[in-house]
Design a protein around this motif. Structure first.
Motif, PDB file in Angstrom:
ATOM      1  N   ARG A 199       0.824  -1.215   0.000  1.00  0.00           N
ATOM      2  CA  ARG A 199       0.000   0.000   0.000  1.00  0.00           C
ATOM      3  C   ARG A 199       0.859   1.266   0.000  1.00  0.00           C
ATOM      4  NH1 ARG A 199      -5.252   0.862   0.952  1.00  0.00           N
ATOM      5  NH2 ARG A 199      -5.532  -1.266   1.750  1.00  0.00           N
ATOM      6  N   ALA A 200       1.951   1.241   0.775  1.00  0.00           N
ATOM      7  CA  ALA A 200       2.812   2.424   0.836  1.00  0.00           C
ATOM      8  C   ALA A 200       3.408   2.748  -0.536  1.00  0.00           C
ATOM      9  CB  ALA A 200       3.921   2.211   1.868  1.00  0.00           C
ATOM     10  N   ASP A 201       3.752   1.709  -1.312  1.00  0.00           N
ATOM     11  CA  ASP A 201       4.261   1.942  -2.670  1.00  0.00           C
ATOM     12  C   ASP A 201       3.239   2.711  -3.488  1.00  0.00           C
ATOM     13  OD1 ASP A 201       6.660   0.484  -2.324  1.00  0.00           O
ATOM     14  OD2 ASP A 201       5.661  -1.396  -2.806  1.00  0.00           O
ATOM     15  N   TRP A 202       1.996   2.219  -3.483  1.00  0.00           N
ATOM     16  CA  TRP A 202       0.970   2.860  -4.309  1.00  0.00           C
ATOM     17  C   TRP A 202       0.695   4.280  -3.837  1.00  0.00           C
ATOM     18  CZ3 TRP A 202       0.419   1.577  -8.911  1.00  0.00           C
ATOM     19  CH2 TRP A 202       0.395   0.244  -9.335  1.00  0.00           C
ATOM     20  N   GLN A 203       0.625   4.488  -2.540  1.00  0.00           N
ATOM     21  CA  GLN A 203       0.376   5.842  -2.046  1.00  0.00           C
ATOM     22  C   GLN A 203       1.487   6.797  -2.466  1.00  0.00           C
ATOM     23  OE1 GLN A 203      -0.063   4.820   2.102  1.00  0.00           O
ATOM     24  NE2 GLN A 203      -2.297   4.746   1.967  1.00  0.00           N
ATOM     25  N   ARG A 204       2.721   6.329  -2.392  1.00  0.00           N
ATOM     26  CA  ARG A 204       3.866   7.160  -2.796  1.00  0.00           C
ATOM     27  C   ARG A 204       3.844   7.437  -4.297  1.00  0.00           C
ATOM     28  NH1 ARG A 204       8.326   5.166  -4.883  1.00  0.00           N
ATOM     29  NH2 ARG A 204       7.927   3.076  -4.019  1.00  0.00           N
ATOM     30  N   LEU A 205       3.608   6.420  -5.106  1.00  0.00           N
ATOM     31  CA  LEU A 205       3.631   6.578  -6.553  1.00  0.00           C
ATOM     32  C   LEU A 205       2.485   7.456  -7.048  1.00  0.00           C
ATOM     33  CD1 LEU A 205       4.476   2.854  -7.314  1.00  0.00           C
ATOM     34  CD2 LEU A 205       5.957   4.791  -7.878  1.00  0.00           C
ATOM     35  N   ILE A 206       1.306   7.274  -6.466  1.00  0.00           N
ATOM     36  CA  ILE A 206       0.156   8.096  -6.847  1.00  0.00           C
ATOM     37  C   ILE A 206       0.413   9.557  -6.492  1.00  0.00           C
ATOM     38  CG2 ILE A 206      -2.259   8.575  -6.262  1.00  0.00           C
ATOM     39  CD1 ILE A 206      -2.562   5.452  -5.991  1.00  0.00           C
ATOM     40  N   ALA A 207       0.980   9.795  -5.306  1.00  0.00           N
ATOM     41  CA  ALA A 207       1.295  11.166  -4.894  1.00  0.00           C
ATOM     42  C   ALA A 207       2.322  11.795  -5.824  1.00  0.00           C
ATOM     43  CB  ALA A 207       1.801  11.173  -3.449  1.00  0.00           C
ATOM     44  N   GLU A 208       3.330  11.020  -6.204  1.00  0.00           N
ATOM     45  CA  GLU A 208       4.351  11.547  -7.097  1.00  0.00           C
ATOM     46  C   GLU A 208       3.772  11.862  -8.471  1.00  0.00           C
ATOM     47  OE1 GLU A 208       8.783  10.335  -8.829  1.00  0.00           O
ATOM     48  OE2 GLU A 208       7.935   9.255  -7.113  1.00  0.00           O
ATOM     49  N   ALA A 209       2.835  11.020  -8.934  1.00  0.00           N
ATOM     50  CA  ALA A 209       2.205  11.255 -10.240  1.00  0.00           C
ATOM     51  C   ALA A 209       1.251  12.441 -10.191  1.00  0.00           C
ATOM     52  CB  ALA A 209       1.468  10.002 -10.694  1.00  0.00           C
ATOM     53  N   GLY A 210       0.745  12.760  -9.000  1.00  0.00           N
ATOM     54  CA  GLY A 210      -0.161  13.895  -8.856  1.00  0.00           C
ATOM     55  C   GLY A 210      -1.517  13.655  -9.486  1.00  0.00           C
ATOM     56  N   ILE A 211      -2.032  12.420  -9.372  1.00  0.00           N
ATOM     57  CA  ILE A 211      -3.311  12.072  -9.988  1.00  0.00           C
ATOM     58  C   ILE A 211      -4.307  11.649  -8.915  1.00  0.00           C
ATOM     59  CG2 ILE A 211      -2.232  11.361 -12.163  1.00  0.00           C
ATOM     60  CD1 ILE A 211      -2.770   8.420 -11.173  1.00  0.00           C
ATOM     61  N   ASP A 212      -5.569  11.550  -9.332  1.00  0.00           N
ATOM     62  CA  ASP A 212      -6.648  11.081  -8.466  1.00  0.00           C
ATOM     63  C   ASP A 212      -6.774   9.569  -8.663  1.00  0.00           C
ATOM     64  OD1 ASP A 212      -8.943  10.625  -7.032  1.00  0.00           O
ATOM     65  OD2 ASP A 212     -10.272  11.688  -8.410  1.00  0.00           O
TER      66      ASP A 212
END
Length: 231
Positions: A199-212
């Protein structure tokens, strides 16, 4: 345990077509045994009614990125036939052997053989899905892919991929050998799990991508990451 950067044999273009073909057949077996398409079809159950209410009589266009041997596309076609839902199915994979394997299995879809980032910016689909492909990408490329998805999906997009955990790693390591699967699958299966996500991977990657986008854990040891299209 951080994501592994170990290479998968299947990503090596130097592999023979016969080996690639055999590996795709074994991967389809694994997908059937692990009910890999169940979250995908539930996603379509949610998305399709809104599309057909807003666009009656118009087929729902679906692009499967990293479509491999086409087993997810065949599952979607069967779902559409059962539900009476018109689908315009497309597969995208950079390997020409993937298309040949999928067509030999009578996959009812049109095909694009290309790198996903070479798809023209104006080419869009109602829905873009991606099953068990994202773990092949390093973090930087995956962030780029997360930004790519809403640009090419008009309605919704969905990633289904592996949860990095010792239990599925051991199950895949043992299962591929007990079932005498192709050596490429025996090697790549555990590597795929080690290249998977938490889960931490996805949260980090989504935040870096700046998407919903929202990551959800789904059985068996998978992640479903879903977001809105750029309508």
């Amino acid at each position: 345990m951080p994501r592994s950067q170990a290479a998968e044999i299947m990503d090596d273009p130097g592999q023979s077509e016969a080996d690639f073909d055999a590996a795709l057949a074994d991967l389809a077996r694994i997908n059937r045994m692990t009910f890999a398409t169940t979250p995908l079809l539930r996603f379509l159950d949610r998305v399709a009614p809104d599309h057909h209410r807003e666009h009656p009589g118009e087929a729902l266009s679906v692009l499967d990125v990293g479509a491999g041997g086409g087993d997810a596309l065949r599952a979607m076609a069967e779902w559409g036939a059962r539900r009476g839902v018109a689908l315009d199915l497309w597969g995208l994979d950079r390997s020409p052997w993937a298309e040949r394997h999928a067509m030999a299995q009578a996959t009812p879809a049109r095909w694009v053989t290309a790198d996903l980032f070479d798809l023209p910016a104006e080419r869009r689909f109602d829905v873009v899905v991606c099953g068990l492909f994202a773990h092949h990408l390093d973090d930087a490329t995956l962030v780029r892919f997360l930004r790519w998805l809403p640009a090419h999906a008009a309605r919704r997009w969905l990633i289904l991929d592996l949860h990095r955990h010792a239990i599925p790693w051991a199950a895949v390591w043992a299962g591929t050998r007990l079932l005498r699967m192709h050596p490429m699958v025996c090697h790549d299966g555990p590597v795929s799990i080690a290249r998977g996500f938490d889960r931490a991977d996805w949260q980090r990657l989504i935040a870096e991508a700046g998407i919903d986008a929202t990551p959800r854990w789904v059985l068996p040891f998978r992640w479903a990451v879903e977001g809105p299209g750029g309508a």
